[in-house]
Design a protein around this motif. Structure first.
Motif, PDB file in Angstrom:
ATOM      1  N   CYS A 168      65.751  39.615  67.377  1.00 30.31           N
ATOM      2  CA  CYS A 168      67.084  40.157  67.300  1.00 30.31           C
ATOM      3  C   CYS A 168      67.532  40.593  69.050  1.00 30.31           C
ATOM      4  O   CYS A 168      66.670  41.621  68.994  1.00 30.31           O
ATOM      5  N   ARG A 169      69.227  41.162  68.966  1.00 30.20           N
ATOM      6  CA  ARG A 169      68.576  42.005  70.428  1.00 30.20           C
ATOM      7  C   ARG A 169      69.717  43.298  69.548  1.00 30.20           C
ATOM      8  O   ARG A 169      70.790  43.374  69.680  1.00 30.20           O
ATOM      9  N   ILE A 170      69.783  44.078  70.295  1.00 20.34           N
ATOM     10  CA  ILE A 170      70.848  44.939  70.150  1.00 20.34           C
ATOM     11  C   ILE A 170      71.354  45.449  71.810  1.00 20.34           C
ATOM     12  O   ILE A 170      70.723  45.816  72.729  1.00 20.34           O
ATOM     13  N   GLU A 171      72.625  45.608  71.249  1.00 17.78           N
ATOM     14  CA  GLU A 171      73.138  45.448  72.691  1.00 17.78           C
ATOM     15  C   GLU A 171      74.448  46.710  73.138  1.00 17.78           C
ATOM     16  O   GLU A 171      74.410  46.979  72.249  1.00 17.78           O
ATOM     17  N   ALA A 172      74.302  47.956  73.260  1.00 25.19           N
ATOM     18  CA  ALA A 172      75.522  48.304  73.900  1.00 25.19           C
ATOM     19  C   ALA A 172      75.537  48.596  75.484  1.00 25.19           C
ATOM     20  O   ALA A 172      75.251  49.625  76.074  1.00 25.19           O
ATOM     21  N   GLY A 173      77.399  48.006  76.063  1.00 28.23           N
ATOM     22  CA  GLY A 173      77.386  48.704  77.755  1.00 28.23           C
ATOM     23  C   GLY A 173      76.239  48.119  78.504  1.00 28.23           C
ATOM     24  O   GLY A 173      75.776  47.193  78.256  1.00 28.23           O
ATOM     25  N   SER A 174      75.246  49.269  79.259  1.00 29.95           N
ATOM     26  CA  SER A 174      73.966  48.728  80.086  1.00 29.95           C
ATOM     27  C   SER A 174      72.799  49.167  79.401  1.00 29.95           C
ATOM     28  O   SER A 174      71.267  48.529  80.038  1.00 29.95           O
ATOM     29  N   PHE A 175      72.924  49.200  77.374  1.00 34.27           N
ATOM     30  CA  PHE A 175      71.721  49.411  77.615  1.00 34.27           C
ATOM     31  C   PHE A 175      71.414  47.649  76.482  1.00 34.27           C
ATOM     32  O   PHE A 175      72.636  47.074  75.969  1.00 34.27           O
ATOM     33  N   ASP A 176      70.656  46.636  76.535  1.00 38.97           N
ATOM     34  CA  ASP A 176      70.130  46.018  76.045  1.00 38.97           C
ATOM     35  C   ASP A 176      68.426  45.973  76.053  1.00 38.97           C
ATOM     36  O   ASP A 176      67.302  46.081  76.842  1.00 38.97           O
ATOM     37  N   LEU A 177      68.077  45.624  74.463  1.00 39.46           N
ATOM     38  CA  LEU A 177      66.692  45.827  74.015  1.00 39.46           C
ATOM     39  C   LEU A 177      66.584  44.126  73.171  1.00 39.46           C
ATOM     40  O   LEU A 177      67.236  44.162  71.620  1.00 39.46           O
ATOM     41  N   SER A 178      65.568  43.656  73.456  1.00 39.63           N
ATOM     42  CA  SER A 178      65.208  42.953  72.848  1.00 39.63           C
ATOM     43  C   SER A 178      63.960  43.005  72.138  1.00 39.63           C
ATOM     44  O   SER A 178      62.935  43.098  72.760  1.00 39.63           O
ATOM     45  N   ILE A 179      64.763  42.501  70.932  1.00 38.56           N
ATOM     46  CA  ILE A 179      62.585  43.045  69.553  1.00 38.56           C
ATOM     47  C   ILE A 179      62.352  41.616  69.418  1.00 38.56           C
ATOM     48  O   ILE A 179      62.675  40.186  69.163  1.00 38.56           O
TER      49      ILE A 179
END
Length: 264
Positions: A168-179
């Motif tokens: 899954c992927r967490i996003e918010a603006g410039s925040f991008d985290l691939s899990i």
């Protein structure tokens, strides 16, 4: 020029008329209402026949009227200022120091509490952290993230778990985290984009920060791969500026090849 004395000869049983000399000390008392009745009557009889004393009496009465007007105007001005208005002299109402201190005692703590609550809670501010489904089944705060539910808005204290084979992927603006599969993370605050990696491997991109029990990784317009397992914390800087903050301090990590790893 001496004043005339209109006194008539004394008559038995009649009060002695007042002379001009006596009237000088009584006119002011008559003007201000402080003269007994019988004497006031005799003085008025004298004033009716003496132009000089009558003129002086009128002058005293005008002075009394002028003083009365001044007193009334100053009294109205004091009442107007007391009720928040402007008096005849346009005096501004004063703020009492005690009232100002009492106002600050209640308003300032309330304002600080309000802003602290907004910063520490996950109210609906944009953009919030949002988890997006990639493949498999992940769990967000007890809710499944899969092909039937492809997006979940994160809130504080959400626990993120990815099953084997799930991403899954967490996003918010410039925040991008691939899990990656088999990872476990905790959302500390969705508003301030604070996420902690408890176990597993993730890829952090953009301008973002990821916390771990062993340190914090900061990425500035770059990309880093972060792994936390029984062997410790490993950080691979792939591009941009990557900073590791741990027990040894704050240090920038060089961009290295895929097989070069900085770890703890």
């Amino acid at each position: 020029m001496e004043r005339s004395d209109p006194r008539s000869p004394d008559q038995p049983g009649q009060p002695t008329p007042i002379t001009c000399v006596q009237a000088e000390g009584l006119i002011e008392r008559l003007a201000f209402g402080g003269l007994p009745g019988p004497i006031a009557t005799l003085l008025r009889q004298h004033l009716s026949g003496c132009a000089s004393c009558k003129s002086e009496y009128r002058g005293r009465m005008e002075t009394q009227a002028r003083l009365g007007r001044q007193v009334r105007e100053s009294h109205r001005g004091a009442i107007s200022v007391e009720h928040g208005g402007l008096g005849p002299e346009r005096q501004e109402p004063r703020i009492r120091p005690k009232s100002l201190r009492r106002f600050a005692m209640f308003v300032v703590p309330a304002a600080l509490f309000f802003f602290a609550t907004r910063l520490s809670s996950d109210w609906n501010f944009e953009p919030p952290l949002t988890a997006h489904w990639v493949e498999g089944t992940s769990w967000i705060g007890g809710h499944a993230l899969d092909a039937d539910s492809v997006s979940v808005k994160l809130v504080r204290s959400d626990l993120i778990l990815t099953e084997p084979g799930a991403r899954c992927r967490i996003e918010a603006g410039s925040f991008d985290l691939s899990i990656d599969p088999g990872a476990r993370l905790l959302v500390i605050s969705s508003l301030t984009r604070r996420v902690r990696l408890e176990e597993g491997q993730v890829e952090l991109e953009g301008r973002a920060t990821l916390e771990t029990p062993l340190g914090m990784v900061e990425v500035f317009d770059g990309e880093a791969q972060i792994t936390l397992d029984g062997g410790g914390l490993e950080v691979l800087a792939r591009s941009g500026d990557v900073v590791l903050v741990d027990a040894r301090g704050r240090r920038a990590l060089p961009v290295v090849e895929a097989d070069a790893v900085v770890g703890l």
